[in-house]
Design a protein around this motif. Structure first.
Motif, mmCIF file in Angstrom:
data_model
loop_
_atom_site.group_PDB
_atom_site.id
_atom_site.type_symbol
_atom_site.label_atom_id
_atom_site.label_comp_id
_atom_site.label_asym_id
_atom_site.label_seq_id
_atom_site.Cartn_x
_atom_site.Cartn_y
_atom_site.Cartn_z
ATOM 1 N N GLU A 125 0.848 -1.201 0.000
ATOM 2 C CA GLU A 125 0.000 0.000 0.000
ATOM 3 C C GLU A 125 0.882 1.251 0.000
ATOM 4 O OE1 GLU A 125 -2.332 2.690 -0.446
ATOM 5 O OE2 GLU A 125 -3.332 0.731 -0.358
ATOM 6 N N PRO A 126 0.823 2.069 -1.046
ATOM 7 C CA PRO A 126 1.670 3.253 -1.109
ATOM 8 C C PRO A 126 1.156 4.457 -0.309
ATOM 9 C CG PRO A 126 0.421 3.051 -3.124
ATOM 10 C CD PRO A 126 0.121 1.825 -2.300
ATOM 11 N N ASP A 127 -0.093 4.441 0.139
ATOM 12 C CA ASP A 127 -0.631 5.607 0.838
ATOM 13 C C ASP A 127 -0.202 5.613 2.309
ATOM 14 O OD1 ASP A 127 -2.837 7.876 0.472
ATOM 15 O OD2 ASP A 127 -2.974 7.009 2.483
ATOM 16 N N VAL A 128 0.530 6.636 2.692
ATOM 17 C CA VAL A 128 1.073 6.721 4.052
ATOM 18 C C VAL A 128 -0.036 6.795 5.095
ATOM 19 C CG1 VAL A 128 2.450 8.131 5.634
ATOM 20 C CG2 VAL A 128 3.237 7.758 3.304
ATOM 21 N N ILE A 129 -1.066 7.597 4.874
ATOM 22 C CA ILE A 129 -2.137 7.754 5.865
ATOM 23 C C ILE A 129 -2.872 6.437 6.076
ATOM 24 C CG2 ILE A 129 -4.299 8.944 6.424
ATOM 25 C CD1 ILE A 129 -1.750 10.671 6.710
ATOM 26 N N ALA A 130 -3.162 5.723 5.009
ATOM 27 C CA ALA A 130 -3.814 4.416 5.143
ATOM 28 C C ALA A 130 -2.941 3.461 5.945
ATOM 29 C CB ALA A 130 -4.112 3.826 3.761
ATOM 30 N N ASN A 131 -1.638 3.490 5.695
ATOM 31 C CA ASN A 131 -0.727 2.618 6.425
ATOM 32 C C ASN A 131 -0.652 2.984 7.907
ATOM 33 O OD1 ASN A 131 0.103 0.808 4.390
ATOM 34 N ND2 ASN A 131 1.441 2.374 3.520
ATOM 35 N N LEU A 132 -0.609 4.266 8.212
ATOM 36 C CA LEU A 132 -0.565 4.687 9.620
ATOM 37 C C LEU A 132 -1.859 4.310 10.336
ATOM 38 C CD1 LEU A 132 1.173 8.184 9.356
ATOM 39 C CD2 LEU A 132 2.227 5.931 9.737
ATOM 40 N N ALA A 133 -2.976 4.396 9.637
ATOM 41 C CA ALA A 133 -4.257 4.003 10.235
ATOM 42 C C ALA A 133 -4.239 2.520 10.593
ATOM 43 C CB ALA A 133 -5.407 4.308 9.273
ATOM 44 N N ASN A 134 -3.803 1.684 9.672
ATOM 45 C CA ASN A 134 -3.737 0.252 9.954
ATOM 46 C C ASN A 134 -2.726 -0.074 11.046
ATOM 47 O OD1 ASN A 134 -5.728 -1.116 8.550
ATOM 48 N ND2 ASN A 134 -4.529 -1.198 6.661
ATOM 49 N N LEU A 135 -1.602 0.614 11.056
ATOM 50 C CA LEU A 135 -0.599 0.364 12.097
ATOM 51 C C LEU A 135 -1.129 0.717 13.487
ATOM 52 C CD1 LEU A 135 2.624 1.619 10.308
ATOM 53 C CD2 LEU A 135 2.068 -0.752 10.920
#
Length: 156
Positions: free
Chosen positions: A20-30
């Motif tokens: 997933e290249p989207d940083v915000i989506a990744n931070l949300a999942n983390l």
């Protein structure tokens, strides 16, 4: 780093962000991954550094402070030093910003994108002295591994 809990958590984190290249989506999942898998926490989230100010990003827990100036509180101290900050009792930390009066201990890990400080992972617990050195090492390692992926694939 040898703590099995953090090795597994890091593998799960990598699995979440690797495609997933989207940083915000990744931070949300983390933030959700950490909140669901680590005991005795009352808040997990990210603050994004914008114009020398931390702005609330994805999180799990009660509503939080939206803006924190660099250099203020535990999060701002992590920004100023570019280092992980672990606090056993936030009520004894000079300049602590109380977003949730139930929080007692805190661990803040800065993260970097494209070689620049981009924000912090902020983890709070209602238990004093909740975070040990193993937690500090584990979360710092997790964020360094996630950074590698974010830096190689994200559109930052």
């Amino acid at each position: 780093m040898e703590d099995k809990q953090y090795l597994l958590l890091t593998k799960q984190a990598i699995g979440l962000v690797e495609n997933e290249p989207d940083v915000i989506a990744n931070l949300a999942n983390l933030s959700a991954l950490i909140y669901m898998n680590i005991e005795r926490l009352n808040w997990v989230g990210f603050y994004i550094l914008k114009d020398n100010e931390l702005v609330l990003g994805p999180f799990q827990g009660k509503p939080a402070c939206v803006r924190i100036p660099a250099g203020k509180g535990v999060c701002g101290t992590a920004v100023d030093t570019s280092r992980t900050v672990r606090v056993d009792d936030v009520h004894e930390f000079e300049g602590h910003i109380a977003c949730d009066s139930e929080s007692r201990s805190e661990l803040v890990v800065p993260f970097f994108l494209q070689g620049k400080l981009a924000g912090v992972l902020d983890i709070d617990s209602p238990v004093a002295c909740r975070f040990a050195e193993s937690d500090e090492l584990g979360f710092t390692h997790l964020m360094r591994e996630v950074e590698k992926l974010l830096n190689s694939q994200s559109n930052v």
